[in-house]
Motif scaffolding. Structure first.
Motif, mmCIF file in Angstrom:
data_model
loop_
_atom_site.group_PDB
_atom_site.id
_atom_site.type_symbol
_atom_site.label_atom_id
_atom_site.label_comp_id
_atom_site.label_asym_id
_atom_site.label_seq_id
_atom_site.Cartn_x
_atom_site.Cartn_y
_atom_site.Cartn_z
ATOM 1 N N ARG A 1 -44.582 30.518 22.269
ATOM 2 C CA ARG A 1 -43.519 29.576 22.009
ATOM 3 C C ARG A 1 -42.606 29.486 23.216
ATOM 4 O O ARG A 1 -42.507 30.405 24.000
ATOM 5 C CB ARG A 1 -42.715 30.043 20.799
ATOM 6 C CG ARG A 1 -43.416 29.787 19.473
ATOM 7 C CD ARG A 1 -43.357 28.336 19.108
ATOM 8 N NE ARG A 1 -43.915 28.080 17.793
ATOM 9 C CZ ARG A 1 -43.912 26.891 17.220
ATOM 10 N NH1 ARG A 1 -43.404 25.869 17.858
ATOM 11 N NH2 ARG A 1 -44.430 26.700 16.035
ATOM 12 N N PRO A 2 -41.895 28.310 23.321
ATOM 13 C CA PRO A 2 -40.991 28.179 24.448
ATOM 14 C C PRO A 2 -39.899 29.229 24.446
ATOM 15 O O PRO A 2 -39.463 29.667 23.419
ATOM 16 C CB PRO A 2 -40.394 26.790 24.268
ATOM 17 C CG PRO A 2 -40.903 26.251 22.993
ATOM 18 C CD PRO A 2 -41.902 27.191 22.448
ATOM 19 N N SER B 1 -36.196 35.390 9.854
ATOM 20 C CA SER B 1 -35.900 36.665 10.517
ATOM 21 C C SER B 1 -34.819 36.501 11.569
ATOM 22 O O SER B 1 -33.943 37.364 11.721
ATOM 23 C CB SER B 1 -37.173 37.232 11.155
ATOM 24 O OG SER B 1 -37.622 36.415 12.228
ATOM 25 N N LEU B 2 -34.847 35.374 12.286
ATOM 26 C CA LEU B 2 -33.884 35.196 13.370
ATOM 27 C C LEU B 2 -32.478 34.942 12.828
ATOM 28 O O LEU B 2 -31.483 35.312 13.463
ATOM 29 C CB LEU B 2 -34.307 34.030 14.273
ATOM 30 C CG LEU B 2 -33.816 34.114 15.715
ATOM 31 C CD1 LEU B 2 -34.275 35.415 16.350
ATOM 32 C CD2 LEU B 2 -34.317 32.939 16.515
ATOM 33 N N PRO C 1 -26.493 29.066 18.760
ATOM 34 C CA PRO C 1 -26.915 30.361 18.210
ATOM 35 C C PRO C 1 -28.432 30.406 18.036
ATOM 36 O O PRO C 1 -29.093 29.371 17.906
ATOM 37 C CB PRO C 1 -26.191 30.409 16.856
ATOM 38 C CG PRO C 1 -25.885 29.000 16.518
ATOM 39 C CD PRO C 1 -25.681 28.285 17.807
ATOM 40 N N VAL C 2 -28.976 31.610 18.024
ATOM 41 C CA VAL C 2 -30.430 31.760 17.991
ATOM 42 C C VAL C 2 -31.029 31.216 16.704
ATOM 43 O O VAL C 2 -32.160 30.715 16.696
ATOM 44 C CB VAL C 2 -30.835 33.241 18.189
ATOM 45 C CG1 VAL C 2 -30.421 33.729 19.568
ATOM 46 C CG2 VAL C 2 -30.236 34.127 17.108
ATOM 47 N N SER C 3 -30.292 31.299 15.599
ATOM 48 C CA SER C 3 -30.839 30.812 14.331
ATOM 49 C C SER C 3 -31.039 29.302 14.359
ATOM 50 O O SER C 3 -32.043 28.788 13.842
ATOM 51 C CB SER C 3 -29.902 31.189 13.180
ATOM 52 O OG SER C 3 -28.595 30.698 13.404
ATOM 53 N N LEU C 4 -30.132 28.562 14.974
ATOM 54 C CA LEU C 4 -30.277 27.115 15.086
ATOM 55 C C LEU C 4 -31.410 26.760 16.039
ATOM 56 O O LEU C 4 -32.179 25.821 15.792
ATOM 57 C CB LEU C 4 -28.963 26.493 15.559
ATOM 58 C CG LEU C 4 -28.966 24.973 15.751
ATOM 59 C CD1 LEU C 4 -29.323 24.253 14.460
ATOM 60 C CD2 LEU C 4 -27.600 24.502 16.272
ATOM 61 N N GLU C 5 -31.534 27.513 17.136
ATOM 62 C CA GLU C 5 -32.621 27.259 18.090
ATOM 63 C C GLU C 5 -33.986 27.353 17.422
ATOM 64 O O GLU C 5 -34.835 26.472 17.546
ATOM 65 C CB GLU C 5 -32.521 28.277 19.244
ATOM 66 C CG GLU C 5 -33.621 28.154 20.282
ATOM 67 C CD GLU C 5 -34.699 29.228 20.153
ATOM 68 O OE1 GLU C 5 -35.618 29.267 20.997
ATOM 69 O OE2 GLU C 5 -34.624 30.025 19.198
ATOM 70 N N ARG C 6 -34.221 28.413 16.676
ATOM 71 C CA ARG C 6 -35.529 28.602 16.051
ATOM 72 C C ARG C 6 -35.780 27.560 14.968
ATOM 73 O O ARG C 6 -36.902 27.091 14.796
ATOM 74 C CB ARG C 6 -35.610 30.016 15.472
ATOM 75 C CG ARG C 6 -36.917 30.380 14.824
ATOM 76 C CD ARG C 6 -38.136 30.097 15.668
ATOM 77 N NE ARG C 6 -38.024 30.533 17.055
ATOM 78 C CZ ARG C 6 -38.999 30.390 17.944
ATOM 79 N NH1 ARG C 6 -40.138 29.829 17.602
ATOM 80 N NH2 ARG C 6 -38.818 30.797 19.184
ATOM 81 N N LEU C 7 -34.727 27.156 14.268
ATOM 82 C CA LEU C 7 -34.893 26.158 13.215
ATOM 83 C C LEU C 7 -35.292 24.805 13.805
ATOM 84 O O LEU C 7 -36.158 24.111 13.258
ATOM 85 C CB LEU C 7 -33.582 26.022 12.428
ATOM 86 C CG LEU C 7 -33.683 25.312 11.078
ATOM 87 C CD1 LEU C 7 -34.568 26.103 10.126
ATOM 88 C CD2 LEU C 7 -32.296 25.122 10.489
ATOM 89 N N LEU D 1 -41.854 38.392 16.330
ATOM 90 C CA LEU D 1 -41.732 38.676 17.758
ATOM 91 C C LEU D 1 -41.536 37.400 18.576
ATOM 92 O O LEU D 1 -40.759 37.388 19.534
ATOM 93 C CB LEU D 1 -42.963 39.441 18.243
ATOM 94 C CG LEU D 1 -43.063 40.886 17.754
ATOM 95 C CD1 LEU D 1 -44.396 41.501 18.180
ATOM 96 C CD2 LEU D 1 -41.904 41.730 18.282
ATOM 97 N N PHE D 2 -42.271 36.333 18.218
ATOM 98 C CA PHE D 2 -42.024 35.058 18.895
ATOM 99 C C PHE D 2 -40.549 34.680 18.809
ATOM 100 O O PHE D 2 -39.934 34.268 19.789
ATOM 101 C CB PHE D 2 -42.852 33.949 18.235
ATOM 102 C CG PHE D 2 -44.177 33.686 18.887
ATOM 103 C CD1 PHE D 2 -44.312 33.613 20.261
ATOM 104 C CD2 PHE D 2 -45.300 33.464 18.105
ATOM 105 C CE1 PHE D 2 -45.531 33.363 20.850
ATOM 106 C CE2 PHE D 2 -46.526 33.216 18.679
ATOM 107 C CZ PHE D 2 -46.654 33.152 20.062
ATOM 108 N N SER D 3 -39.980 34.792 17.625
ATOM 109 C CA SER D 3 -38.605 34.373 17.408
ATOM 110 C C SER D 3 -37.611 35.268 18.146
ATOM 111 O O SER D 3 -36.575 34.790 18.613
ATOM 112 C CB SER D 3 -38.298 34.396 15.910
ATOM 113 O OG SER D 3 -39.177 33.542 15.205
#
Length: 319
Positions: A318-319, A263-264, A100-106, A20-22
């Motif tokens: 998380r931010p 997950s993201l 992209p969201v996957s790079l942001e979370r990484l 959910l955070f992600s």
């Protein structure tokens, strides 16, 4: 409740909290499609989330003894509220306009590496060879993913990645300075205080640049996604993570955060049509392994905070 049942519940709470955070990034992308920018999206998220944390904090505070803070502790509280919830969130949502969201979370997942470096540079803590190796592996994996995203998305990814690196650094500073106040106030009161400070900062920022009426000119879908972001991707993950820490300890709960970037990666592909390549999967795997190795080594040596945080420290929003 048996120990095994409690641990199972902790695993479920921790995994749900990480996902959910992600997913916050997914909902922000949905809002961007209707025209708002990062400041609009962040302001609405904070406005909708604050009442939930106020209720939670007041109910939790009833079970805790009153505390008095010194002037220095008040200054630290304002500092971490501005760092961890205002500045970090602002940079993160701004960066999401470009990556992209996957790079942001990484990138955000690398916050523990910044904590380690801050501890070494600021507090003179010794960094072991294993920790240096984990850092090198983690950033090598990130460079691999970043290079692949540059090929697919274009050069604007560099600007967005720099913004999110700033968000990760700001969040790391929050973690470094929050240990003393978590022990003094308890997690619920600290989250409430920091959320209040950051909401005031976000709204002041908004009003300095725009008129208040500008925040309420968007289609209804923007506010529905903002409410969902506040409830499902901000408030509930905090309470889930706290519940996981109580049932299984902070070490295991923090390791479950690895589920977030994974997950993201697939949520972005499914819901936003983001591309997944073999190099992205490889780089993501390298980063996750590095952060896990770093977490184990840091747990063995002790955290790099101003005052070592207690074992009940949860991961804040998380931010």
């Amino acid at each position: 409740m048996s120990d095994s049942t409690s641990r199972l519940h902790g695993l479920l709470f921790g995994a749900a909290g990480a996902v959910l955070f992600s997913a916050k990034a997914i909902l922000a992308k949905f809002q961007y499609a209707y025209g708002p920018d990062s400041l609009d999206v962040l302001s609405l998220r904070m406005l909708f989330a604050l009442p939930l944390f106020v209720v939670y904090g007041v109910l939790a505070a009833r079970r805790l003894p009153p505390v008095r803070l010194s002037r220095r502790q008040w200054a630290v509280l304002w500092l971490i509220g501005l760092l961890g919830y205002y500045l970090s969130s602002l940079l993160d949502f701004w960066g999401l306009e470009y990556v992209p969201v996957s790079l942001e979370r990484l990138i955000l997942f690398l916050s523990p590496t910044f904590v380690l470096l801050i501890g070494a540079l600021w507090f003179g803590r010794r960094v072991s060879a294993a920790q240096w190796l984990a850092l090198a592996i983690g950033y090598a994996g990130l460079l691999l993913v970043l290079r692949e995203n540059l090929r697919i998305e274009g050069e604007h990814v560099l600007f967005g990645s720099a913004l999110i690196l700033g968000a990760a650094l700001s969040y790391a500073l929050y973690l470094v300075f929050s240990g003393e106040l978590i022990e003094r106030l308890g997690t619920a009161r600290l989250v409430l205080a920091a959320m209040t400070i950051s909401t005031l900062a976000v709204l002041a920022h908004y009003l300095l640049l725009r008129d208040w009426s500008d925040l309420w000119r968007w289609p209804a879908e923007v506010y529905l996604w903002a409410a969902a972001n506040a409830l499902f991707c901000t408030f509930l993950p905090v309470t889930f993570t706290m519940a996981a820490v109580r049932r299984m300890g902070s070490g295991m709960a923090s390791q479950l955060s690895i589920i977030g970037p994974v997950s993201l990666l697939f949520l972005g592909w499914w819901l936003l049509d983001e591309v997944i390549t073999a190099l992205q999967l490889l780089g993501t795997g390298v980063v996750l392994v590095a952060v896990l190795l770093l977490g184990r080594e840091t747990a063995r040596r002790g955290p790099a905070t101003r005052k070592d945080a207690p074992a009940t420290t949860p991961e804040p929003p998380r931010p």
